[in-house]
Design a protein around this motif. Structure first.
Motif, PDB file in Angstrom:
ATOM      1  N   TRP A   1       1.200  -2.886  -9.861  1.00 48.73           N
ATOM      2  CA  TRP A   1       1.428  -3.588  -9.536  1.00 48.73           C
ATOM      3  C   TRP A   1       1.036  -3.864  -8.042  1.00 48.73           C
ATOM      4  O   TRP A   1       0.579  -4.776  -7.401  1.00 48.73           O
ATOM      5  N   ALA A   2       1.746  -2.591  -7.326  1.00 47.36           N
ATOM      6  CA  ALA A   2       2.040  -2.759  -6.066  1.00 47.36           C
ATOM      7  C   ALA A   2       0.538  -2.473  -5.772  1.00 47.36           C
ATOM      8  O   ALA A   2      -0.017  -3.125  -4.874  1.00 47.36           O
ATOM      9  N   GLU A   3      -0.097  -1.648  -6.120  1.00 47.48           N
ATOM     10  CA  GLU A   3      -1.339  -1.682  -5.835  1.00 47.48           C
ATOM     11  C   GLU A   3      -2.611  -3.096  -6.352  1.00 47.48           C
ATOM     12  O   GLU A   3      -3.768  -3.078  -5.151  1.00 47.48           O
ATOM     13  N   ARG A   4      -2.170  -3.684  -7.065  1.00 48.56           N
ATOM     14  CA  ARG A   4      -2.656  -5.504  -7.270  1.00 48.56           C
ATOM     15  C   ARG A   4      -2.246  -5.888  -6.255  1.00 48.56           C
ATOM     16  O   ARG A   4      -3.513  -6.805  -5.679  1.00 48.56           O
TER      17      ARG A   4
ATOM     18  N   ASP B   1       6.163  10.043  -6.324  1.00 50.77           N
ATOM     19  CA  ASP B   1       7.293  10.093  -7.023  1.00 50.77           C
ATOM     20  C   ASP B   1       6.652  10.373  -8.309  1.00 50.77           C
ATOM     21  O   ASP B   1       7.357  12.050  -9.328  1.00 50.77           O
ATOM     22  N   ALA B   2       5.634   9.677  -9.215  1.00 51.57           N
ATOM     23  CA  ALA B   2       5.708  10.174 -11.315  1.00 51.57           C
ATOM     24  C   ALA B   2       4.723  11.671 -10.772  1.00 51.57           C
ATOM     25  O   ALA B   2       4.982  12.130 -12.329  1.00 51.57           O
ATOM     26  N   ASP B   3       4.047  11.981 -10.209  1.00 49.67           N
ATOM     27  CA  ASP B   3       3.156  13.511 -10.245  1.00 49.67           C
ATOM     28  C   ASP B   3       4.262  14.157  -9.902  1.00 49.67           C
ATOM     29  O   ASP B   3       4.288  15.033 -10.686  1.00 49.67           O
ATOM     30  N   SER B   4       4.963  14.197  -8.838  1.00 51.13           N
ATOM     31  CA  SER B   4       5.930  15.297  -8.318  1.00 51.13           C
ATOM     32  C   SER B   4       6.743  15.470  -9.599  1.00 51.13           C
ATOM     33  O   SER B   4       7.409  16.203  -9.675  1.00 51.13           O
ATOM     34  N   MET B   5       7.630  13.991 -10.940  1.00 47.33           N
ATOM     35  CA  MET B   5       8.323  14.148 -11.816  1.00 47.33           C
ATOM     36  C   MET B   5       7.922  15.636 -13.252  1.00 47.33           C
ATOM     37  O   MET B   5       6.570  15.681 -13.429  1.00 47.33           O
TER      38      MET B   5
ATOM     39  N   GLY C   1       1.273  -0.906   0.052  1.00 46.96           N
ATOM     40  CA  GLY C   1      -0.209  -0.323  -0.077  1.00 46.96           C
ATOM     41  C   GLY C   1       0.962   1.602   0.009  1.00 46.96           C
ATOM     42  O   GLY C   1       0.182   2.229  -0.305  1.00 46.96           O
ATOM     43  N   MET C   2       1.862   1.054   1.059  1.00 44.06           N
ATOM     44  CA  MET C   2       3.087   2.573   0.966  1.00 44.06           C
ATOM     45  C   MET C   2       3.204   2.286  -0.557  1.00 44.06           C
ATOM     46  O   MET C   2       4.113   3.806  -0.804  1.00 44.06           O
ATOM     47  N   LEU C   3       3.721   1.082  -0.961  1.00 41.52           N
ATOM     48  CA  LEU C   3       4.655   1.257  -2.392  1.00 41.52           C
ATOM     49  C   LEU C   3       3.839   1.370  -3.851  1.00 41.52           C
ATOM     50  O   LEU C   3       4.409   2.781  -4.125  1.00 41.52           O
ATOM     51  N   PHE C   4       2.337   2.114  -3.795  1.00 41.61           N
ATOM     52  CA  PHE C   4       2.287   2.615  -4.882  1.00 41.61           C
ATOM     53  C   PHE C   4       1.985   3.858  -4.687  1.00 41.61           C
ATOM     54  O   PHE C   4       1.651   4.138  -5.422  1.00 41.61           O
ATOM     55  N   LYS C   5       1.371   4.178  -3.544  1.00 40.42           N
ATOM     56  CA  LYS C   5       1.690   6.391  -3.260  1.00 40.42           C
ATOM     57  C   LYS C   5       2.674   6.088  -3.638  1.00 40.42           C
ATOM     58  O   LYS C   5       2.391   6.998  -3.997  1.00 40.42           O
TER      59      LYS C   5
ATOM     60  N   ILE D   1      12.101   1.617   8.458  1.00 36.03           N
ATOM     61  CA  ILE D   1      11.526   0.122   8.118  1.00 36.03           C
ATOM     62  C   ILE D   1      10.565  -0.786   6.928  1.00 36.03           C
ATOM     63  O   ILE D   1      10.626  -1.331   6.479  1.00 36.03           O
ATOM     64  N   LEU D   2       9.745   0.328   7.152  1.00 33.51           N
ATOM     65  CA  LEU D   2       9.081   0.443   5.533  1.00 33.51           C
ATOM     66  C   LEU D   2       9.103   0.283   4.604  1.00 33.51           C
ATOM     67  O   LEU D   2       9.156   0.241   3.750  1.00 33.51           O
ATOM     68  N   LYS D   3       9.424   2.132   4.764  1.00 38.00           N
ATOM     69  CA  LYS D   3      10.867   2.300   3.646  1.00 38.00           C
ATOM     70  C   LYS D   3      11.316   1.551   2.308  1.00 38.00           C
ATOM     71  O   LYS D   3      11.557   1.339   1.381  1.00 38.00           O
ATOM     72  N   ALA D   4      12.352   0.237   3.673  1.00 41.29           N
ATOM     73  CA  ALA D   4      13.438  -0.001   2.812  1.00 41.29           C
ATOM     74  C   ALA D   4      12.581  -0.999   2.539  1.00 41.29           C
ATOM     75  O   ALA D   4      12.712  -2.189   1.173  1.00 41.29           O
ATOM     76  N   GLU D   5      11.711  -1.884   3.188  1.00 42.34           N
ATOM     77  CA  GLU D   5      10.562  -2.936   2.533  1.00 42.34           C
ATOM     78  C   GLU D   5      10.479  -2.428   1.164  1.00 42.34           C
ATOM     79  O   GLU D   5       9.809  -3.779   0.145  1.00 42.34           O
ATOM     80  N   CYS D   6       9.481  -1.380   1.293  1.00 42.99           N
ATOM     81  CA  CYS D   6       9.263  -0.999  -0.068  1.00 42.99           C
ATOM     82  C   CYS D   6      10.072  -1.085  -1.095  1.00 42.99           C
ATOM     83  O   CYS D   6      10.340  -1.649  -1.792  1.00 42.99           O
ATOM     84  N   GLN D   7      11.708  -0.497  -1.149  1.00 38.69           N
ATOM     85  CA  GLN D   7      12.215  -0.529  -1.756  1.00 38.69           C
ATOM     86  C   GLN D   7      12.803  -1.784  -2.224  1.00 38.69           C
ATOM     87  O   GLN D   7      13.084  -2.142  -3.900  1.00 38.69           O
ATOM     88  N   ASP D   8      13.274  -3.054  -1.220  1.00 34.09           N
ATOM     89  CA  ASP D   8      12.617  -4.174  -1.621  1.00 34.09           C
ATOM     90  C   ASP D   8      11.958  -4.968  -2.256  1.00 34.09           C
ATOM     91  O   ASP D   8      12.133  -5.640  -3.537  1.00 34.09           O
ATOM     92  N   ARG D   9      10.810  -4.652  -2.128  1.00 36.18           N
ATOM     93  CA  ARG D   9       9.612  -4.999  -3.262  1.00 36.18           C
ATOM     94  C   ARG D   9       9.836  -4.103  -4.650  1.00 36.18           C
ATOM     95  O   ARG D   9       9.900  -5.200  -5.308  1.00 36.18           O
ATOM     96  N   LEU D  10       9.676  -3.403  -4.773  1.00 36.64           N
ATOM     97  CA  LEU D  10      10.514  -2.492  -5.916  1.00 36.64           C
ATOM     98  C   LEU D  10      11.701  -3.223  -6.483  1.00 36.64           C
ATOM     99  O   LEU D  10      11.834  -3.429  -7.908  1.00 36.64           O
ATOM    100  N   ASN D  11      13.148  -2.970  -5.982  1.00 34.47           N
ATOM    101  CA  ASN D  11      13.671  -4.174  -5.989  1.00 34.47           C
ATOM    102  C   ASN D  11      13.833  -5.381  -6.792  1.00 34.47           C
ATOM    103  O   ASN D  11      14.247  -5.425  -7.845  1.00 34.47           O
ATOM    104  N   ARG D  12      13.136  -6.300  -6.322  1.00 38.71           N
ATOM    105  CA  ARG D  12      12.790  -7.568  -6.769  1.00 38.71           C
ATOM    106  C   ARG D  12      11.725  -7.192  -7.873  1.00 38.71           C
ATOM    107  O   ARG D  12      11.809  -8.315  -8.508  1.00 38.71           O
TER     108      ARG D  12
END
Length: 121
Positions: free
Chosen positions: A54-57, A31-35, A22-26, A103-114
């Protein structure tokens, strides 16, 4: 008793995954909006939108699974900028789960990297 412990741990893991995705998709959508497309040579918006979808699904998949385990999220949010607090009911019992936001942010980054690894990007 051992079976109940496994079930207890399962709902906690599923809840955590739901929160992380949930945090990742948001975050990706924000970030996309801020570019600023005027500063970029190419538009990365389609890639970021795909990652966000993908993250929202995944978020909804884990949230449904949490519900099937008898869980319901009542509230969640950042407290004092450092702790992320989630109030839930699982099979009639109320629980409070407290996470470190870094730690939640790091977990988000880990899921994105995967995800990137799996997509061979």
């Amino acid at each position: 008793m051992g079976d109940k412990m496994v079930q207890s741990e399962e709902w906690r893991e599923v809840l955590t995954e739901s929160i992380v995705y949930g945090m990742l998709f948001k975050a990706v959508a924000k970030d996309a909006d801020s570019m600023d497309p005027l500063e970029l040579k190419l538009s990365y918006r389609p890639i970021m939108d795909a990652v966000s979808r993908w993250a929202e699904r995944k978020h909804h998949e884990f949230r449904r699974r949490f519900g099937r385990l008898g869980g319901k999220i009542h509230s969640q949010g950042l407290s004092d900028g450092f702790l992320y607090i989630v109030l839930v009911t699982v099979r009639g019992l109320q629980h409070q789960s407290i996470y470190n936001s870094e730690i939640l942010k790091a977990e988000c980054q880990d899921r994105l990297n995967r995800f990137i690894e799996e997509m061979k990007i």
